[in-house]
Write an enzyme that holds these catalytic residues in place. Structure first.
Site, short mmCIF file in Angstrom:
data_model
loop_
_atom_site.label_atom_id
_atom_site.label_comp_id
_atom_site.label_asym_id
_atom_site.label_seq_id
_atom_site.Cartn_x
_atom_site.Cartn_y
_atom_site.Cartn_z
N SER A 60 -37.27 22.18 15.62
CA SER A 60 -36.63 21.67 16.84
C SER A 60 -35.40 20.85 16.42
O SER A 60 -35.14 20.70 15.23
CB SER A 60 -37.61 20.82 17.64
OG SER A 60 -38.08 19.77 16.83
N THR A 96 -35.37 31.95 8.62
CA THR A 96 -34.72 32.70 9.71
C THR A 96 -35.38 34.07 9.87
O THR A 96 -35.66 34.50 11.00
CB THR A 96 -33.22 32.84 9.43
OG1 THR A 96 -32.66 31.55 9.33
CG2 THR A 96 -32.51 33.62 10.52
N GLU A 125 -22.24 6.37 33.74
CA GLU A 125 -22.23 7.19 32.51
C GLU A 125 -22.56 8.65 32.76
O GLU A 125 -22.11 9.54 32.04
CB GLU A 125 -23.20 6.60 31.47
CG GLU A 125 -24.70 6.71 31.76
CD GLU A 125 -25.26 5.58 32.63
OE1 GLU A 125 -24.47 4.94 33.35
OE2 GLU A 125 -26.49 5.38 32.60
N HIS A 134 -25.29 4.57 37.93
CA HIS A 134 -25.10 4.96 36.53
C HIS A 134 -23.77 5.72 36.37
O HIS A 134 -23.75 6.94 36.46
CB HIS A 134 -26.23 5.87 36.07
CG HIS A 134 -27.55 5.18 35.99
ND1 HIS A 134 -28.07 4.73 34.79
CD2 HIS A 134 -28.44 4.85 36.94
CE1 HIS A 134 -29.23 4.15 35.02
NE2 HIS A 134 -29.49 4.22 36.32
N CYS A 193 -27.17 -0.77 36.21
CA CYS A 193 -28.48 -0.72 36.87
C CYS A 193 -29.29 -1.98 36.52
O CYS A 193 -28.97 -3.04 37.02
CB CYS A 193 -29.20 0.59 36.52
SG CYS A 193 -30.36 1.05 37.83
N1 GLN Z 1 -35.90 -1.09 36.82
C1 GLN Z 1 -34.81 -1.23 37.71
C2 GLN Z 1 -35.10 -0.64 39.07
O1 GLN Z 1 -35.95 0.19 39.22
C3 GLN Z 1 -33.53 -0.67 37.13
C4 GLN Z 1 -33.58 0.81 36.90
C5 GLN Z 1 -32.53 1.32 35.95
O2 GLN Z 1 -31.96 0.54 35.18
N2 GLN Z 1 -32.28 2.60 35.98
O3 GLN Z 1 -34.47 -0.97 40.03
#
Ligand code: GLN
Length: 547
Positions: free
Chosen positions: A16, A195, A512, A510, A384
């Site tokens: 893997s 392989t 990212e 998020h 977050c």
């Molecule tokens: N634990 C936090 C929540 O549920 C933040 C979640 C996270 O950072 N993705 O709100």
């Protein structure tokens, strides 16, 4: 454009972690760059319905799509390479397959029949493989099959591929097998036997590998390619070398040099052109020739595993290239961070990112980190949980609410500045029940967030159950931390910032997940820029002091 959708299956053998996802994404990039509408899909043979409930130690980051699917991190690579959003249909697991077959059985859709792996499970797999192709949106669908051939769990997938190859016809499907050609230093030789065995294992299930992509640390000599071709029953030009690269973003060019795209297109009876990689190569040029450098601290609790914060690390690569700055990430474990050592561990940094996360472990260290950067004017980005920690820190140390907390960590806190979302209160199931996927956010005109995004409405992806408690909004704002982004429908606070600080932003979403090579995320770009400015300023100040 192709008249019928063509299917490429990518299987893996020997071990893997060979990087099937990167090979699939690189091939997709080359095909996309020749004008073919290409998408990639991942089939994961585990029984979890999705990786949302998996610990990052087990499976790395959980990636979230616009439509709210919690998926394998390879989908992040697909989006970063192709600059096209993926969806629920791009990640299928054994859990999902069985769940839908069992639901159909309960509804009576197979009345009178014994429900079996063949044909019912394999039919469901074939159906899922073709959903994207049948949408009419793609000329080519690349399906990456997780795991390694020979695994018990992979068998139904390999069987589905065997059947589909017959159904789709020769020129419409293709199997690429990714293997390892190890170098035995004692013998000073590259070895083909693993392989050969792996191709044979695939053959035992009735599937002939048509192209071999061979991971190797050393160049594959001509005779060795010849030998692999002979023993594995493929043409010599179908033995493709995939040598270790300094960055995953080099792989499309390496595959181009090896002619992977040409062999693939020839086998699929599609026209082959020169891919236009101008934009891609301009990014690589900037990435490889930075004009200066900065160091960012990534404060998290899974820092020993690179895969846990994959999208964040990649977003820094995109933003670094955009700024022509080399971004070195220093991973700092929040569990070992406290008020006493925070200065020692953070003062040399040019910026600090406090990572997302769940649960209590390591949060006090994150709060100490936020305090230090807030008080010392070091650029800060909280994502977050990182944003939630910023709100808690501000409430404790600026508002004087010493017991402020999130109800995730302390259900009885008298000052729940972060609290469970209303709609989450009645939810008991853990899988797929968070606030997920892309939501609109309205930016306050006179805020840093607005300056950065340069637009009023943005759409970002979420994965959380807790939120900023609006009952504290006035109190928090009166002391200098402002809410600068809101959900336009519910009023939920999505962004906080401190206008008196040079660069202090916390986001509930998020960013990212949406950063790609072609479109680096504006928040990361601005954060890297701010860290660079901070570095220049502090350097100048130290120089002036030393004069
Ligand atoms: N634990 C936090 C929540 O549920 C933040 C979640 C996270 O950072 N993705 O709100």
């Amino acid at each position: 454009m192709a008249t019928t959708t063509k299917y490429i299956f990518v299987t893996g053998g020997v071990t893997s972690s060979l990087g099937k996802g990167i090979i699939a994404a690189s091939l997709a990039k080359l095909l996309q760059a020749q004008g073919y509408r290409t998408t990639i899909q991942k089939l994961d043979p585990y029984i979890n319905v999705d990786p949302g409930t998996l610990n990052p130690y087990e499976h790395g980051e959980c990636y979230v799509t616009d439509d709210g699917a919690e998926t394998d991190l390879d989908l992040g690579h697909y989006e970063r390479f192709l600059n096209k959003p993926t969806s629920q249909a791009n990640n299928v697991t054994t859990g999902k397959i069985y769940q839908s077959v069992i639901q159909k059985e309960r509804k009576g859709e197979f009345l009178g029949k014994t429900v079996q792996v063949i044909p019912h499970i394999t039919d469901e797999i074939k159906h899922r493989i073709q959903i994207l192709g049948k949408s009419g949106d793609y000329d080519i669908v690349i399906t990456e099959i997780g795991g390694t051939v020979g695994d018990i769990e992979s068998l139904p997938y390999v069987e589905a591929v065997r059947q589909l190859k017959w159904e789709l016809g020769e020129e419409n499907s293709l199997v690429i097998h990714l293997t390892l050609v190890p170098f035995l230093s004692a013998a000073g030789e590259l070895k083909t036997k693993p392989t050969q065995h792996s191709v044979k294992t695939l053959m035992e299930s009735g599937v002939q590998a048509e192209i071999l992509v061979c991971r190797t640390e050393h160049e594959l000599p001509n005779e060795l390619r010849q030998k692999l071709a002979r023993f594995c029953n493929v043409k010599k030009d179908s033995v493709i070398q995939s040598i270790d690269a300094s960055t995953i973003y080099d792989v499309p060019n390496l595959m181009l040099e090896e002619g992977l795209d040409t062999v693939v297109l020839k086998k699929l009876n599609l026209e082959s052109n020169t891919p236009n990689l101008d934009q891609w190569n301009a990014f690589l040029e900037r990435h490889k020739n930075p004009k200066s450098s900065i160091t960012i601290g990534l404060i998290g609790k899974y820092v020993e595993l690179q895969d846990s914060y994959k999208s964040i690390l990649e977003a820094f690569i995109h933003a670094g290239a955009e700024n022509e700055v080399k971004v070195t990430i220093e991973s700092i474990h929040s569990e070992y961070l406290n008020g006493e050592n925070v200065k020692l561990k953070l003062s040399h940094l040019d910026g600090v990112l406090v990572a997302p996360g769940f649960g209590e472990r390591g949060i006090e260290g994150k709060i100490d980190a936020v305090r230090f950067v807030r008080e010392n004017n070091i650029p800060f980005l909280g994502i977050c949980l990182g944003m939630q920690m910023a709100v808690i820190e501000f409430s404790r140390n600026v508002l004087g609410l010493s017991n402020a907390n999130s109800t995730e960590m302390d259900n009885d806190t008298p000052n729940s500045v972060i609290d469970i979302m209303e709609e989450q209160k009645t939810i008991v199931d853990k899988g797929g029940t968070m606030r997920l996927g892309a939501w609109e956010c309205e930016l306050k005109k006179e805020s840093k967030a607005y300056q950065i995004y340069n637009t009023e409405i943005i759409k970002e992806r979420h994965r959380h159950r807790y939120e900023f408690n609006s009952n504290y909004k006035d109190q928090i704002e009166s002391k200098g931390m402002i809410a600068s982004g809101f959900n336009p429908k519910t009023g939920l606070v999505e962004i906080v910032e401190i206008p008196s600080h040079p660069w202090f932003i916390g986001v509930q979403y998020h960013p990212e997940y949406k950063s790609t090579v072609a479109s680096p995320h504006p928040l990361f770009v601005a954060f890297v820029k701010a860290a660079h400015t901070y570095k220049k300023k502090t350097k100048n100040a130290t120089m002036a002091q030393n004069k």
